[in-house]
Design an enzyme around this catalytic site. Structure first.
Site, PDB file in Angstrom:
ATOM      1  N   GLN A   1       0.805  -1.218   0.000  1.00 34.29           N
ATOM      2  CA  GLN A   1       0.000   0.000   0.000  1.00 34.29           C
ATOM      3  C   GLN A   1       0.842   1.273   0.000  1.00 34.29           C
ATOM      4  O   GLN A   1       0.379   2.322  -0.454  1.00 34.29           O
ATOM      5  CB  GLN A   1      -0.969  -0.010   1.180  1.00 34.29           C
TER       6      GLN A   1
ATOM      7  N   HIS B   1       3.540   1.656  -1.859  1.00 35.87           N
ATOM      8  CA  HIS B   1       3.768   1.887  -3.287  1.00 35.87           C
ATOM      9  C   HIS B   1       2.507   2.416  -3.965  1.00 35.87           C
ATOM     10  O   HIS B   1       2.574   3.273  -4.855  1.00 35.87           O
ATOM     11  CB  HIS B   1       4.180   0.584  -3.975  1.00 35.87           C
TER      12      HIS B   1
ATOM     13  N   GLN C   1      22.787  -1.834  -6.390  1.00 35.20           N
ATOM     14  CA  GLN C   1      22.611  -1.114  -5.127  1.00 35.20           C
ATOM     15  C   GLN C   1      22.674  -2.040  -3.918  1.00 35.20           C
ATOM     16  O   GLN C   1      22.511  -1.600  -2.788  1.00 35.20           O
ATOM     17  CB  GLN C   1      21.313  -0.311  -5.123  1.00 35.20           C
TER      18      GLN C   1
ATOM     19  N   SER D   1       8.563  -3.733   1.675  1.00 38.84           N
ATOM     20  CA  SER D   1       8.624  -5.066   1.075  1.00 38.84           C
ATOM     21  C   SER D   1       9.380  -6.036   1.968  1.00 38.84           C
ATOM     22  O   SER D   1       9.113  -7.241   1.966  1.00 38.84           O
ATOM     23  CB  SER D   1       9.297  -4.985  -0.302  1.00 38.84           C
TER      24      SER D   1
END
Length: 287
Positions: free
Chosen positions: A35, A37, A61, A186
């Site tokens: 949510q 994102h 990264q 995430s």
């Protein structure tokens, strides 16, 4: 909604939109969407005519012994969520599409990339700014949307875009939190049940620190100690860093006067490092 995997196809579609004078908004992500994102996608929907959401787990990264191999991925879930939230195009390239051969060119905002989180993750922000620069060149958006949870990243990208004269306007979106206060991430999916319950200590400690500052506490070491004691009361939490900085310059502070500040946390639960932050301004009231 389109799902596009190649740069050439994406550019062809976006060229048509530009010919029709449509404004393009870009939401860069690494997928496994939640949510937080979707709040970015919704902001892009408000700010532009065409919403492009990129999904790319960027290998450059991640450092040695970081979680690249176990970073969660679920493209079918991401596609379904984007369809429900007004995304027009998902750009989901392969690593070979973005980096067809070993990359020899990088982009780095030097001083800002090596402080705070950058102390513990060397070259991380160089990888971030390099992929963001590539996405800006590929998509050529009018607006690019980032969440404020990754606060140092937001400040670094703003500076890169200013320094390199990209046309895109950077828009930051406030943190979206679960009902118990944990910032949406995430990486939350990798927490054990016990660590997930323990992780609420981050937002709790930030709110207590915010309240103390708004009550008039000026000494940064006092605020830092308050946060440290709070987090250490949770045995499952291992502090990586606590930083109290100027909100736009990211200069670390000894004293809080009338400047807006940001408190940045990086705390490990098992092998999962979570970050969180709290912005505090002089006239703000405690929540």
């Amino acid at each position: 909604m389109l799902v596009i995997h190649t740069i050439a196809e994406l550019r062809a579609h976006l060229d048509e939109h530009r010919q029709n004078r449509r404004k393009i908004g870009l939401v860069p992500t690494m997928g496994f969407l939640h949510q937080g994102h979707m709040a970015l996608a919704q902001k892009a929907r408000e700010e532009s005519d065409v919403v492009v959401l990129s999904i790319f787990v960027n290998p450059i990264q991640f450092g040695v012994n970081e979680d690249l191999d176990v970073y969660p991925r679920d493209l079918p879930h991401d596609i379904a969520l984007c369809k429900e939230n007004g995304v027009d195009i998902i750009f989901a390239p392969s690593v070979a599409e973005i980096y067809p051969e070993p990359i020899m060119t990088s982009v780095e905002v030097q001083s800002l990339s090596n402080i705070l989180i950058g102390r513990h993750r060397p070259n991380h922000f160089r990888g971030v700014t390099t992929i963001v620069a590539k996405l800006l060149n590929i998509v050529e958006p009018d607006k690019i949307i980032f969440g404020e949870k990754d606060y140092q990243q937001l400040i670094i990208v703003r500076r890169m875009i200013r320094d390199l004269s990209y046309k895109a306007e950077v828009i930051g979106v406030p943190i979206v939190r679960e009902k118990d206060g944990l910032a949406c991430s995430s990486r939350n999916a990798r927490l054990t049940k016990e660590d997930r319950a323990a992780a609420v200590i981050l937002s709790q400690s930030l709110k207590k620190a915010q309240k103390r500052i708004l009550e008039g506490e000026k000494d940064v070491s006092t605020i830092r100690q308050l946060i440290e004691d709070d987090i250490k009361s949770e045995a499952r939490a291992k502090i990586q860093s606590i930083d109290i900085c100027h909100a736009t310059k990211l200069d670390t502070l000894d004293r809080i006067d009338n400047q807006p500040i940001v408190i940045l946390l990086a705390v490990a639960f098992g092998d999962v490092v979570l970050i969180d932050q709290q912005l505090v301004t002089p006239k703000e009231k405690a929540l």
